[in-house]
Scaffold this motif. Structure first.
Motif, PDB file in Angstrom:
ATOM      1  N   GLN A 145       0.808  -1.224   0.000  1.00 39.68           N
ATOM      2  CA  GLN A 145       0.000   0.000   0.000  1.00 39.68           C
ATOM      3  C   GLN A 145       0.841   1.274   0.000  1.00 39.68           C
ATOM      4  O   GLN A 145       0.615   2.174   0.807  1.00 39.68           O
ATOM      5  N   LEU A 146       1.774   1.336  -0.921  1.00 39.29           N
ATOM      6  CA  LEU A 146       2.488   2.599  -1.105  1.00 39.29           C
ATOM      7  C   LEU A 146       1.686   3.461  -2.079  1.00 39.29           C
ATOM      8  O   LEU A 146       0.914   2.933  -2.879  1.00 39.29           O
ATOM      9  N   ILE A 147       1.872   4.771  -1.986  1.00 42.15           N
ATOM     10  CA  ILE A 147       1.172   5.659  -2.916  1.00 42.15           C
ATOM     11  C   ILE A 147       1.980   5.702  -4.215  1.00 42.15           C
ATOM     12  O   ILE A 147       3.137   6.143  -4.235  1.00 42.15           O
ATOM     13  N   SER A 204       2.010   7.368  -6.887  1.00 43.80           N
ATOM     14  CA  SER A 204       2.465   8.611  -7.547  1.00 43.80           C
ATOM     15  C   SER A 204       3.594   9.290  -6.773  1.00 43.80           C
ATOM     16  O   SER A 204       4.109  10.314  -7.217  1.00 43.80           O
ATOM     17  N   LEU A 205       3.965   8.731  -5.627  1.00 42.29           N
ATOM     18  CA  LEU A 205       5.042   9.317  -4.828  1.00 42.29           C
ATOM     19  C   LEU A 205       6.274   8.427  -4.873  1.00 42.29           C
ATOM     20  O   LEU A 205       6.163   7.202  -4.959  1.00 42.29           O
ATOM     21  N   GLU A 235       9.294  10.180  -0.760  1.00 43.88           N
ATOM     22  CA  GLU A 235       8.072  10.939  -0.456  1.00 43.88           C
ATOM     23  C   GLU A 235       7.084  10.097   0.335  1.00 43.88           C
ATOM     24  O   GLU A 235       6.407  10.606   1.239  1.00 43.88           O
ATOM     25  N   ILE A 257       5.673  11.097   4.353  1.00 46.74           N
ATOM     26  CA  ILE A 257       4.270  11.493   4.612  1.00 46.74           C
ATOM     27  C   ILE A 257       3.902  11.544   6.098  1.00 46.74           C
ATOM     28  O   ILE A 257       3.345  12.540   6.572  1.00 46.74           O
ATOM     29  N   TYR A 297       9.888   5.131  -7.961  1.00 49.24           N
ATOM     30  CA  TYR A 297       8.448   4.998  -7.668  1.00 49.24           C
ATOM     31  C   TYR A 297       8.163   3.536  -7.332  1.00 49.24           C
ATOM     32  O   TYR A 297       8.921   2.636  -7.739  1.00 49.24           O
ATOM     33  N   ARG A 325       8.199   3.768   6.188  1.00 51.02           N
ATOM     34  CA  ARG A 325       7.121   4.736   6.354  1.00 51.02           C
ATOM     35  C   ARG A 325       6.400   4.533   7.688  1.00 51.02           C
ATOM     36  O   ARG A 325       6.019   5.480   8.364  1.00 51.02           O
ATOM     37  N   TRP A 338       0.295  21.836   2.485  1.00 50.21           N
ATOM     38  CA  TRP A 338       0.519  20.395   2.351  1.00 50.21           C
ATOM     39  C   TRP A 338      -0.485  19.776   1.376  1.00 50.21           C
ATOM     40  O   TRP A 338      -0.116  18.957   0.539  1.00 50.21           O
ATOM     41  N   ARG A 397       1.731  16.413  -6.179  1.00 51.76           N
ATOM     42  CA  ARG A 397       2.510  15.170  -6.261  1.00 51.76           C
ATOM     43  C   ARG A 397       1.621  14.003  -6.687  1.00 51.76           C
ATOM     44  O   ARG A 397       2.025  13.151  -7.462  1.00 51.76           O
ATOM     45  N   ASP A 398       0.392  14.013  -6.173  1.00 47.87           N
ATOM     46  CA  ASP A 398      -0.512  12.902  -6.468  1.00 47.87           C
ATOM     47  C   ASP A 398      -0.928  12.891  -7.940  1.00 47.87           C
ATOM     48  O   ASP A 398      -1.296  11.846  -8.471  1.00 47.87           O
ATOM     49  N   ARG A 449       0.902  13.189 -10.443  1.00 47.97           N
ATOM     50  CA  ARG A 449       1.905  12.577 -11.331  1.00 47.97           C
ATOM     51  C   ARG A 449       1.353  11.297 -11.950  1.00 47.97           C
ATOM     52  O   ARG A 449       0.720  10.507 -11.277  1.00 47.97           O
ATOM     53  N   GLY A 450       1.619  11.146 -13.199  1.00 52.98           N
ATOM     54  CA  GLY A 450       1.172   9.913 -13.860  1.00 52.98           C
ATOM     55  C   GLY A 450      -0.273  10.020 -14.337  1.00 52.98           C
ATOM     56  O   GLY A 450      -0.741   9.190 -15.093  1.00 52.98           O
ATOM     57  N   LYS A 466      -8.777   6.741  -7.236  1.00 52.78           N
ATOM     58  CA  LYS A 466      -7.963   7.301  -6.158  1.00 52.78           C
ATOM     59  C   LYS A 466      -8.427   6.842  -4.775  1.00 52.78           C
ATOM     60  O   LYS A 466      -7.847   7.241  -3.769  1.00 52.78           O
ATOM     61  N   ASN A 512      -8.223   4.110  -3.227  1.00 54.35           N
ATOM     62  CA  ASN A 512      -7.216   3.359  -2.476  1.00 54.35           C
ATOM     63  C   ASN A 512      -6.226   4.305  -1.791  1.00 54.35           C
ATOM     64  O   ASN A 512      -5.885   4.139  -0.622  1.00 54.35           O
ATOM     65  N   THR A 513      -5.787   5.309  -2.555  1.00 54.02           N
ATOM     66  CA  THR A 513      -4.853   6.298  -2.002  1.00 54.02           C
ATOM     67  C   THR A 513      -5.521   7.071  -0.872  1.00 54.02           C
ATOM     68  O   THR A 513      -4.917   7.336   0.173  1.00 54.02           O
ATOM     69  N   LEU A 568      -5.698   4.985   2.169  1.00 60.10           N
ATOM     70  CA  LEU A 568      -4.368   4.868   2.763  1.00 60.10           C
ATOM     71  C   LEU A 568      -4.003   6.131   3.552  1.00 60.10           C
ATOM     72  O   LEU A 568      -3.482   6.059   4.663  1.00 60.10           O
ATOM     73  N   LEU A 574      -3.206   6.606   7.481  1.00 59.33           N
ATOM     74  CA  LEU A 574      -1.988   7.224   8.021  1.00 59.33           C
ATOM     75  C   LEU A 574      -2.308   8.403   8.938  1.00 59.33           C
ATOM     76  O   LEU A 574      -1.408   8.973   9.549  1.00 59.33           O
TER      77      LEU A 574
END
Lengths: 231, 351
Positions: free
Chosen positions: A102-104, A106-107, A111, A115, A146, A162, B13, B20-21, B23-24, B299, B301-302, B305, B309
């Motif tokens: 479960q890494l992001i 796009s980072l 990065e 987080i 990535y 992380r 932030w 950053r998110d 990207r891609g 998105k 899932n992100t 996550l 966190l």
């Protein structure tokens, strides 16, 4: 006369139950689970698939709300907190490692590791801390890669970095080696226990791996939502 | 209880995370942005065009009519009407407009044309363009052959490879092509698209034999007043419209009524274009909305996550809100720029 004050448990679970109603069925996922975990202790939760291990882990971390019972994490009664407050407790005291990393995506690795520090507002020196931790897990030359550019084992090492970068009081790991072969798993396990020893991080593992379970100080064996054995 | 809120400002932030998110996914976001830009661009272009044309009509309303007043009828002017014209006074000009076939003896070709037999200084306002310059308003021109002069639409001359000095026959009378007509004041370039315009002198029309009993022709009388259409002229017009104009089948056009009619036509066109633009925007919006929904679903899932966190639901929402707001803002800005630029580019393309 002075009395030595007993340290409070970092995680205290009392009479925890979780039910689901759906499709005309009433499902009892967890039935009256109770246990205490002191700071720095290690605990493994084992049991067959569907026994409620991951549900218990989610409830302990405040990701879900119990049907009844209490979870006290780092002194906070999670049942009395709002979702945002529970998130804040997680951000400060909890680290997570998932079976599927479960890494992001796009980072970069760096990065991803930064987080938790950014969320705590610890931006000063965050980069250095993250780089140091990535160096410790052997990925100092992959910090700008990535997740897709990393192997499974490397991704799990980033996930572990992380989870630990903000020095959480407790680290929850849901089958951290479930997607890795034994050769790749060994350094991950070694890292987790190393961090436990060095930082005093409490470790809660959900695992099917009997050897890994034997490495922890405590073990809960679950079946059909109940703890059938604990030691 | 103290919760994390210090250090990196939350907004900074979330913006940083949103960047950053992305990207891609930036190609997809760019596509969303272009959809928004296209919709907004179309609406802005229509709105700007409407404003510009409104301004042009206001500024050039006299040039659009070419005079202060126009009287038009399907019959030759009656003595009563000519008396009325005399009462009105001012500078006057007449025009008889009819459609006919024109024959070109040089190449044996014939074409359907619009003949305009004019007398006087019309158009009084606005610039017409001819080659050689200054042939309109129509005046006596000495031709080499001694034939009466005709000014012929430039496109027709090019089409038939004709040149100034050659001959054209209208009805039974031959004319010498005295020049080519490039633009008529107050008329669009497309004015002679279906029937190219040919200007001749009013006194030569009788010789063509084209205007006989039963001929379909439009007779026009143009007026120019020193101080524009004043109270005296207006009261005379108001009196005449009740009887004389009805009896003689006269329609009159003033600068104001021409502007009003033009605006009405334009408003109808622009309302239609706006409706099309709006429907396109709504449909585009639904499309973009659906695409954004799919994007957000990917998105989830992100988001889960980040929540795991410790990010609050509001902060997580803001990360993606920033992305969508940025797309909307950039799309709208680019769309507006395109819409405004079109005003400058259209004249380049259409000369």
């Amino acid at each position: 006369m002075t009395t030595q004050q007993q340290p409070a448990p970092i995680l205290s679970v009392h009479d925890l139950r979780k039910d689901y109603d759906g499709g005309g069925h009433h499902l009892q996922i967890l039935r009256s689970v109770s246990f205490d975990l002191m700071p720095g202790e290690t605990l493994s939760i084992v049991g067959p698939s569907g026994s409620g291990k991951t549900t218990l882990l989610g409830l302990c971390a405040g990701l879900d709300e119990p049907s009844s019972g209490t979870v006290t994490l780092a002194g906070h009664d999670m049942g009395t907190l709002s979702e945002t407050e529970r998130g804040s407790v997680r951000a400060r005291h909890v680290g997570f490692v998932f079976q599927s990393f479960q890494l992001i995506g796009s980072l970069t690795a760096l990065e991803n590791v930064m987080i938790p520090l950014e969320l705590l507002g610890q931006n000063k020196g965050a980069r250095e801390k993250a780089v140091e931790l990535l160096r410790r897990v052997g990925l100092e030359d992959r910090i700008h890669h990535y997740p897709l550019q990393l192997s499974g084992g490397e991704q799990q090492r980033v996930a572990l970095a992380r989870a630990c970068v903000h020095q959480p009081a407790i680290l929850f790991a849901d089958e951290p080696t479930g997607n890795l072969d034994s050769a790749t798993s060994a350094p991950i396990v070694e890292l987790m226990f190393g961090l436990n020893r060095e930082m005093g991080t409490t470790l809660v593992l959900v695992t099917h791996d009997a050897n890994l379970a034997r490495s922890t100080q405590k073990c809960l064996k679950m079946q059909d939502g109940s703890v059938i054995e604990s030691h | 209880m103290e919760f994390h809120s210090k250090g990196l400002p939350a907004t900074f932030w979330t913006v940083s995370m949103a960047w950053r998110d992305s990207r891609g996914q930036r190609k997809i976001l760019l596509l969303f942005m272009l959809c928004v830009a296209a919709g907004i661009g179309a609406l802005v272009a229509v709105a700007s065009l409407r404003d510009n044309l409104d301004g042009v009509i206001e500024l050039q309303s006299r040039s659009l009519l070419g005079a202060d007043l126009e009287l038009a009828t399907r019959q030759p002017f009656t003595p009563e009407l000519l008396n009325f014209a005399q009462q009105l006074g001012g500078e006057q000009a007449t025009e008889v407009r009819l459609r006919s076939m024109a024959f070109f003896p040089q190449n044996g070709e014939s074409r359907f044309v619009q003949v305009r037999a004019v007398e006087g200084g019309f158009p009084f306002y606005g610039e017409s363009e001819t080659e050689p310059a200054g042939l309109l308003p129509m005046r006596d021109i000495q031709t080499r052959s001694g034939l009466p002069p005709a000014i012929v639409e430039n496109s027709l001359l090019q089409q038939l490879a004709l040149e100034t000095g050659e001959t054209i026959r209208l009805g039974t009378l031959e004319f010498e092509i005295a020049g080519s007509l490039l633009r008529v004041a107050g008329e669009s370039e497309l004015g002679g698209f279906f029937a190219p315009r040919i200007y001749i002198r009013a006194k030569d029309l009788a010789g063509t034999g084209l205007l006989t009993t039963g001929s379909i022709a439009r007779h026009r009388m143009y007026f120019q007043f020193t101080a524009g259409l004043g109270e005296r002229e207006r009261s005379l017009l108001n009196a005449a419209r009740e009887d004389l104009f009805i009896e003689s089948g006269v329609e009159f056009t003033t600068v104001e009524s021409r502007s009003r009619n033009l605006r009405r036509v334009m408003n109808n066109i622009f309302d239609f274009l706006n409706l099309i633009g709006f429907v396109a925007l709504v449909l585009g919006g639904i499309g973009v909305g659906g695409a954004v929904q799919v994007y957000i679903k990917e998105k989830l899932n992100t988001m889960a996550l980040l929540r795991c966190l410790g990010t609050s639901a509001t902060t997580t929402f803001r990360i993606y809100l920033w992305q969508i707001v940025a797309i909307g803002f950039l799309g709208s800005t680019i769309g507006s720029a395109i819409g405004v630029s079109v005003q400058f580019l259209l004249p380049v393309f259409f000369g």
